[in-house]
Scaffold this active site. Structure first.
Site, PDB file in Angstrom:
ATOM      1  N   ASN A 181     -10.817  -1.025   0.744  1.00  0.00           N
ATOM      2  CA  ASN A 181     -11.985  -0.345   1.299  1.00  0.00           C
ATOM      3  C   ASN A 181     -11.889   1.175   1.240  1.00  0.00           C
ATOM      4  O   ASN A 181     -12.908   1.876   1.213  1.00  0.00           O
ATOM      5  CB  ASN A 181     -12.218  -0.790   2.748  1.00  0.00           C
ATOM      6  N   HIS A 182     -10.673   1.731   1.196  1.00  0.00           N
ATOM      7  CA  HIS A 182     -10.526   3.192   1.173  1.00  0.00           C
ATOM      8  C   HIS A 182     -10.634   3.789  -0.229  1.00  0.00           C
ATOM      9  O   HIS A 182     -10.519   5.010  -0.378  1.00  0.00           O
ATOM     10  CB  HIS A 182      -9.197   3.601   1.805  1.00  0.00           C
ATOM     11  N   HIS A 201      -7.144  -7.927  -0.432  1.00  0.00           N
ATOM     12  CA  HIS A 201      -7.082  -6.858   0.563  1.00  0.00           C
ATOM     13  C   HIS A 201      -7.905  -7.282   1.775  1.00  0.00           C
ATOM     14  O   HIS A 201      -9.122  -7.090   1.826  1.00  0.00           O
ATOM     15  CB  HIS A 201      -7.639  -5.572  -0.057  1.00  0.00           C
ATOM     16  N   HIS A 236      -3.333  -4.509   2.928  1.00  0.00           N
ATOM     17  CA  HIS A 236      -4.225  -3.872   3.900  1.00  0.00           C
ATOM     18  C   HIS A 236      -3.592  -3.639   5.265  1.00  0.00           C
ATOM     19  O   HIS A 236      -3.844  -2.608   5.882  1.00  0.00           O
ATOM     20  CB  HIS A 236      -5.527  -4.662   4.081  1.00  0.00           C
ATOM     21  N   ASP A 248       0.825  -1.209   0.000  1.00  0.00           N
ATOM     22  CA  ASP A 248       0.000   0.000   0.000  1.00  0.00           C
ATOM     23  C   ASP A 248       0.861   1.262   0.000  1.00  0.00           C
ATOM     24  O   ASP A 248       1.747   1.427   0.846  1.00  0.00           O
ATOM     25  CB  ASP A 248      -0.901   0.018   1.235  1.00  0.00           C
ATOM     26  N   GLU A 264      -4.834   2.562  -2.674  1.00  0.00           N
ATOM     27  CA  GLU A 264      -6.018   3.048  -1.960  1.00  0.00           C
ATOM     28  C   GLU A 264      -5.700   4.068  -0.867  1.00  0.00           C
ATOM     29  O   GLU A 264      -6.592   4.786  -0.422  1.00  0.00           O
ATOM     30  CB  GLU A 264      -6.780   1.872  -1.345  1.00  0.00           C
ATOM     31  N   ASN A 265      -4.438   4.141  -0.421  1.00  0.00           N
ATOM     32  CA  ASN A 265      -4.051   5.094   0.624  1.00  0.00           C
ATOM     33  C   ASN A 265      -3.172   6.222   0.094  1.00  0.00           C
ATOM     34  O   ASN A 265      -2.556   6.950   0.876  1.00  0.00           O
ATOM     35  CB  ASN A 265      -3.289   4.375   1.743  1.00  0.00           C
ATOM     36  N   HIS A 293      -0.354  -3.311   6.029  1.00  0.00           N
ATOM     37  CA  HIS A 293       0.804  -2.414   5.906  1.00  0.00           C
ATOM     38  C   HIS A 293       2.054  -2.929   6.612  1.00  0.00           C
ATOM     39  O   HIS A 293       3.000  -2.166   6.811  1.00  0.00           O
ATOM     40  CB  HIS A 293       0.485  -1.006   6.439  1.00  0.00           C
TER      41      HIS A 293
END
Length: 329
Positions: free
Chosen positions: A141-142, A223, A248, A82, A113-114, A250
């Protein structure tokens, strides 16, 4: 004369004689041995020593020997953990293009996503990632944190959201071509301690029966929060997909493994960002939230920045993982 290593005498004297007599017309990056009658694939560690393989590195052409042809069959796939905000993007800017060139990478997959200050992704970031050499951007999800998520997912076919989000914008798989062979990237999300979604097992089975039918080379970004769910998916689809990489959490795990039927696995790729942090965010804010149960802004950490992920050697003929190399740099 052909480049030659005496170590091949031990492994196969007949091939050794051919190498002495043969003529090289270019050299491939990776190779397997094929006779004119039938294919015979050999793992590098089984048939050749590392010094013998030195003559196999170079261009994409074939080596032609008397009675034998050596073809390029393996590609290198780079998967990045990520990407956390500006510190993560800075790591990609500084390190990724040179790393791709140094390692002769053929396909780059990054979870984005982050990337927008820790939550979501923007069009500018997508363009920057592509400029750094990223082929496919996965998420989790983000991905929905940015108000433009729907438009971005519908516009960019290489930007994925988890495919087991029911009736959502965009899609969760990408199909491309590398070295003349089809390859697919699938994005899924877990169901434990995350927003309720469709069953990732059933969704992937459906993809394999329909959209991905006939494709041998399939890489999955799963994820998910917990290891048992991630590894269970890998075991269930062992031999049906090439690799299952967890994202997810990290935190890069040291459990990379090639399962019995050739599917590679790792619980988490790690992250690109500040390691002196709590999952990529500055410690002060996280500690305040956990100790006092109050909401505070999360700020991506820029302390001890690293780029983490893995390099996969993927056999295009079999769709199996040949080797996995973790890195944190």
């Amino acid at each position: 004369m052909v480049a030659y290593s005496s170590s091949i005498d031990f492994w196969c004297p007949k091939i050794s004689r051919l190498l002495r007599l043969g003529t090289v017309f270019g050299t491939p990056k990776y190779c397997v041995m094929r006779s004119y009658r039938k294919w015979r694939t050999h793992k590098k560690s089984t048939f050749f020593s590392s010094s013998t393989l030195d003559f196999c590195k170079g261009s994409d052409k074939n080596i032609v020997l008397e009675g034998f042809i050596l073809d390029m069959k393996i590609i290198k796939v780079l998967m990045l953990g990520d990407v956390i905000g500006n510190p993560g993007m800075e790591q990609l800017y500084i390190k990724l293009p040179q790393f791709i060139k140094k390692e002769n990478i053929d396909l780059v997959i990054a979870n984005g996503e982050n990337s927008d200050n820790g939550f979501g992704i923007t069009e500018e970031i997508i363009d920057r990632m592509r400029g750094f050499g990223v082929t496919v951007i996965t998420s989790g999800n983000h991905i929905w944190s940015n108000q433009d998520a729907e438009a971005l997912l519908n516009h960019y076919d290489f930007v994925l959201r988890p495919h087991n989000y029911y009736d959502s914008p965009g899609k969760g798989f990408w199909i491309g071509e590398v070295a003349g062979e089809k390859i697919a990237v699938v994005n899924l999300i877990g169901r434990y301690f995350i927003t309720p979604v469709d069953c990732p097992f059933q969704i992937l089975e459906k993809l394999l029966r329909k959209e991905l039918r006939g494709i041998k080379n399939i890489i999955v970004d799963f994820h998910a929060e917990i290891m048992p769910e991630k590894k269970s998916l890998a075991y269930y689809f062992d031999g049906k997909v090439s690799f299952v990489a967890g994202t997810h959490t990290h935190v890069q795990t040291a459990d990379d493994i090639i399962l019995g039927n050739g599917t590679g696995y790792i619980t988490d790729l790690g992250m690109c960002g500040g390691l002196d942090s709590v999952i990529g965010m500055e410690k002060k804010g996280i500690l305040h939230k956990i100790r006092r149960n109050v909401n505070v802004p999360y700020v991506p950490s820029n302390e001890n920045e690293k780029m983490q992920g893995i390099i996969i050697d993927l056999n295009l003929d079999t769709g199996k993982t040949e080797s996995i190399q973790r890195f944190s740099m």
